[in-house]
Design an enzyme around this catalytic site. Structure first.
Site, PDB file in Angstrom:
ATOM      1  N   ASP A  33     -22.116 -16.183 -70.144  1.00  0.00           N
ATOM      2  CA  ASP A  33     -23.243 -15.545 -69.445  1.00  0.00           C
ATOM      3  C   ASP A  33     -23.551 -14.158 -69.998  1.00  0.00           C
ATOM      4  OD1 ASP A  33     -23.321 -17.711 -67.747  1.00  0.00           O
ATOM      5  OD2 ASP A  33     -22.405 -16.676 -66.057  1.00  0.00           O
ATOM      6  N   HIS A  34     -22.494 -13.393 -70.321  1.00  0.00           N
ATOM      7  CA  HIS A  34     -22.714 -12.003 -70.755  1.00  0.00           C
ATOM      8  C   HIS A  34     -23.493 -11.915 -72.061  1.00  0.00           C
ATOM      9  CE1 HIS A  34     -20.562 -10.521 -67.439  1.00  0.00           C
ATOM     10  NE2 HIS A  34     -19.491 -10.013 -68.013  1.00  0.00           N
TER      11      HIS A  34
ATOM     12  N   ARG B 212     -33.217  -6.829 -73.356  1.00  0.00           N
ATOM     13  CA  ARG B 212     -34.406  -6.545 -74.163  1.00  0.00           C
ATOM     14  C   ARG B 212     -35.455  -7.649 -74.092  1.00  0.00           C
ATOM     15  NH1 ARG B 212     -33.751  -2.431 -78.147  1.00  0.00           N
ATOM     16  NH2 ARG B 212     -32.689  -0.794 -76.991  1.00  0.00           N
TER      17      ARG B 212
ATOM     18  N   HIS C 169     -23.739 -19.963 -65.978  1.00  0.00           N
ATOM     19  CA  HIS C 169     -24.201 -19.918 -64.587  1.00  0.00           C
ATOM     20  C   HIS C 169     -25.720 -19.751 -64.610  1.00  0.00           C
ATOM     21  CE1 HIS C 169     -23.614 -17.833 -60.373  1.00  0.00           C
ATOM     22  NE2 HIS C 169     -24.556 -18.767 -60.352  1.00  0.00           N
TER      23      HIS C 169
ATOM     24  N   ARG D  43     -31.112 -14.108 -64.090  1.00  0.00           N
ATOM     25  CA  ARG D  43     -30.858 -12.778 -64.668  1.00  0.00           C
ATOM     26  C   ARG D  43     -30.212 -12.846 -66.052  1.00  0.00           C
ATOM     27  NH1 ARG D  43     -26.036 -10.529 -60.808  1.00  0.00           N
ATOM     28  NH2 ARG D  43     -27.604 -10.913 -59.229  1.00  0.00           N
ATOM     29  N   HIS D  44     -29.518 -13.937 -66.357  1.00  0.00           N
ATOM     30  CA  HIS D  44     -28.962 -14.039 -67.719  1.00  0.00           C
ATOM     31  C   HIS D  44     -29.285 -15.400 -68.358  1.00  0.00           C
ATOM     32  CE1 HIS D  44     -25.694 -15.595 -65.267  1.00  0.00           C
ATOM     33  NE2 HIS D  44     -25.213 -14.409 -64.957  1.00  0.00           N
TER      34      HIS D  44
ATOM     35  N   THR E 242     -21.608  -9.787 -59.579  1.00  0.00           N
ATOM     36  CA  THR E 242     -21.047 -11.058 -60.028  1.00  0.00           C
ATOM     37  C   THR E 242     -20.675 -11.847 -58.780  1.00  0.00           C
ATOM     38  OG1 THR E 242     -19.326 -12.104 -61.386  1.00  0.00           O
ATOM     39  CG2 THR E 242     -18.717 -10.069 -60.242  1.00  0.00           C
ATOM     40  N   THR E 243     -20.210 -13.086 -58.970  1.00  0.00           N
ATOM     41  CA  THR E 243     -19.885 -13.924 -57.816  1.00  0.00           C
ATOM     42  C   THR E 243     -18.797 -13.255 -56.977  1.00  0.00           C
ATOM     43  OG1 THR E 243     -20.282 -15.772 -59.303  1.00  0.00           O
ATOM     44  CG2 THR E 243     -19.343 -16.296 -57.157  1.00  0.00           C
TER      45      THR E 243
ATOM     46  N   HIS F 125     -12.062 -16.204 -62.595  1.00  0.00           N
ATOM     47  CA  HIS F 125     -12.675 -14.943 -62.160  1.00  0.00           C
ATOM     48  C   HIS F 125     -11.703 -13.782 -62.318  1.00  0.00           C
ATOM     49  CE1 HIS F 125     -15.570 -12.261 -60.393  1.00  0.00           C
ATOM     50  NE2 HIS F 125     -16.432 -13.257 -60.400  1.00  0.00           N
TER      51      HIS F 125
ATOM     52  N   GLY G 109     -14.709 -15.330 -68.687  1.00  0.00           N
ATOM     53  CA  GLY G 109     -15.898 -14.792 -69.345  1.00  0.00           C
ATOM     54  C   GLY G 109     -15.770 -13.348 -69.760  1.00  0.00           C
ATOM     55  N   HIS G 110     -15.764 -12.449 -68.774  1.00  0.00           N
ATOM     56  CA  HIS G 110     -15.901 -11.020 -69.042  1.00  0.00           C
ATOM     57  C   HIS G 110     -14.895 -10.497 -70.071  1.00  0.00           C
ATOM     58  CE1 HIS G 110     -17.159  -6.921 -68.011  1.00  0.00           C
ATOM     59  NE2 HIS G 110     -15.891  -6.624 -68.210  1.00  0.00           N
TER      60      HIS G 110
HETATM   61  N1  PXP Z   1     -15.503 -18.951 -62.577  1.00  0.00           N
HETATM   62  C1  PXP Z   1     -16.591 -18.763 -61.784  1.00  0.00           C
HETATM   63  C2  PXP Z   1     -16.890 -19.780 -60.751  1.00  0.00           C
HETATM   64  C3  PXP Z   1     -17.431 -17.654 -61.964  1.00  0.00           C
HETATM   65  O1  PXP Z   1     -18.508 -17.490 -61.168  1.00  0.00           O
HETATM   66  C4  PXP Z   1     -17.141 -16.735 -62.992  1.00  0.00           C
HETATM   67  C5  PXP Z   1     -18.052 -15.567 -63.235  1.00  0.00           C
HETATM   68  O2  PXP Z   1     -19.292 -16.030 -63.617  1.00  0.00           O
HETATM   69  C6  PXP Z   1     -16.010 -16.971 -63.789  1.00  0.00           C
HETATM   70  C7  PXP Z   1     -15.194 -18.074 -63.547  1.00  0.00           C
HETATM   71  C8  PXP Z   1     -15.636 -16.071 -64.909  1.00  0.00           C
HETATM   72  O3  PXP Z   1     -15.287 -14.817 -64.395  1.00  0.00           O
HETATM   73  P1  PXP Z   1     -15.018 -13.591 -65.367  1.00  0.00           P
HETATM   74  O4  PXP Z   1     -16.315 -13.301 -66.062  1.00  0.00           O
HETATM   75  O5  PXP Z   1     -14.572 -12.507 -64.460  1.00  0.00           O
HETATM   76  O6  PXP Z   1     -13.952 -14.054 -66.342  1.00  0.00           O
END
Ligand code: PXP
Length: 239
Positions: free
Chosen positions: A9-10, A18, A43, A49-50, A100-101, A190, A212-213
C-alpha cells in the site's frame, strides 16, 4: 512454512502524493516476488487514498503468488472483489479518519453484515480471512461465520513495552490456539518489523504473516527485493 504477504500500500501512497504514475505498485509486486514474497497484500480503501481500482485489476493479472485483498464490508468493495476474484480477501474495519487500520473487525457486533459478505466471497471462490483482535470470542465467531482463516491483529503486541510485551504475546498465543483448534488457518499482522516478528512467527501453526510498513521503509534504503529477502530470512527457521 510461514508465508510472507508483503503489503505494498505504501508504494501507492507515495504515488498518490503526486497523483502521478510512479512508483507503480505493479512494479513493487514484481520486486517483492523476486525477493521471495509468498503473497502480495493490498488494501482497497473506500476513500481510495492509496491503492486504486486499476491497481487491483492489474495486480490480479500480474501477481503470480497469492493476491490478498484487504477490504471493508462495504457493498461496493465486495462487488469489486467478487468480480476481480483475488485468491484471498481479508475483511478489516475501516474508518475514514484513521491513519491505518485500528483494532480488529468486530465480527460479533457486525455478525449479520459479516456473514453476508463472507457468503458472497465464498460463492465467488475466494478464501476469506477475518482481521480480528486475539480474543477467543472473536475467533469463535469468525469460525461460526464461515471464515477460512483469522488474521490476529498484532498491533497491541507491536506497540507494547516492558512486561506488556509478553502479556500481549500470550494473548496472540491463546487466540491462535483457539483458531487452530477450530480448524481455522492462522495468520497475523500489523506493526510487525525486523525485531518483533520472530516471536509471532514462533506461535504454533502460524501460517501467514502480512507485513507492510517495515518492509517498505527498509526498501527505501536497500531496495524492495532485498528488504523482502531479509524478512524471509528471518522466517526461514520456521520452515
Ligand atoms: N494486516 C492488515 C489486516 C492490515 O490492515 C495491515 C495494514 O494495512 C497490515 C497487515 C500490515 O501492517 P503494517 O503496515 O503495520 O506491517
Amino acid at each position: 512454512m510461514i508465508e510472507l504477504g508483503v503489503n505494498i500500500d505504501h508504494v501507492a501512497t507515495v504515488r498518490q502524493a503526486r497523483r502521478t504514475y510512479e512508483p507503480d505498485p505493479v512494479w513493487a509486486a514484481a520486486e517483492a516476488e523476486l525477493g521471495g514474497a509468498d503473497g502480495i497484500t493490498i488494501h482497497l480503501r473506500e476513500d481510495r487514498r492509496h491503492i486504486q481500482d486499476r491497481d487491483v485489476e492489474l495486480l490480479k493479472q500480474t501477481v503470480h503468488v497469492k493476491l490478498n485483498l484487504e477490504m471493508s464490508l462495504a457493498d461496493e468493495i465486495v462487488d469489486i472483489a467478487c468480480r476481480v476474484c483475488p485468491q484471498q480477501v481479508s475483511l478489516v474495519p475501516e474508518r475514514r479518519e484513521e491513519v491505518t487500520t485500528e483494532g480488529g473487525l468486530d465480527v460479533i457486533a457486525q455478525r449479520d453484515r459479516t456473514r453476508a459478505a463472507v457468503d458472497r466471497l465464498r460463492d465467488a471462490g475466494i478464501v476469506t480471512s477475518a482481521f480480528i483482535d486475539p480474543d477467543p470470542a472473536q475467533v469463535a465467531t469468525a469460525h461460526e461465520l464461515g471464515f477460512n482463516a483469522v488474521e490476529l491483529h498484532t498491533g497491541a503486541y507491536a506497540n507494547a513495552t516492558g512486561e506488556q510485551i509478553s502479556a500481549e504475546l500470550n494473548k496472540l498465543i491463546e487466540g491462535g490456539a483457539r483458531a487452530v483448534d477450530l480448524g481455522l488457518r492462522l495468520h497475523a499482522g500489523h506493526g510487525l518489523n525486523y525485531h518483533n516478528t520472530t516471536a509471532v512467527a514462533s506461535i504454533d501453526q502460524m501460517a501467514e504473516l502480512n507485513i507492510g510498513h517495515s518492509i517498505i521503509s527498509r526498501a527505501v534504503f536497500v531496495g524492495l527485493r532485498q528488504a523482502v529477502r531479509e524478512m524471509k530470512d528471518l522466517l526461514r527457521p520456521f520452515d
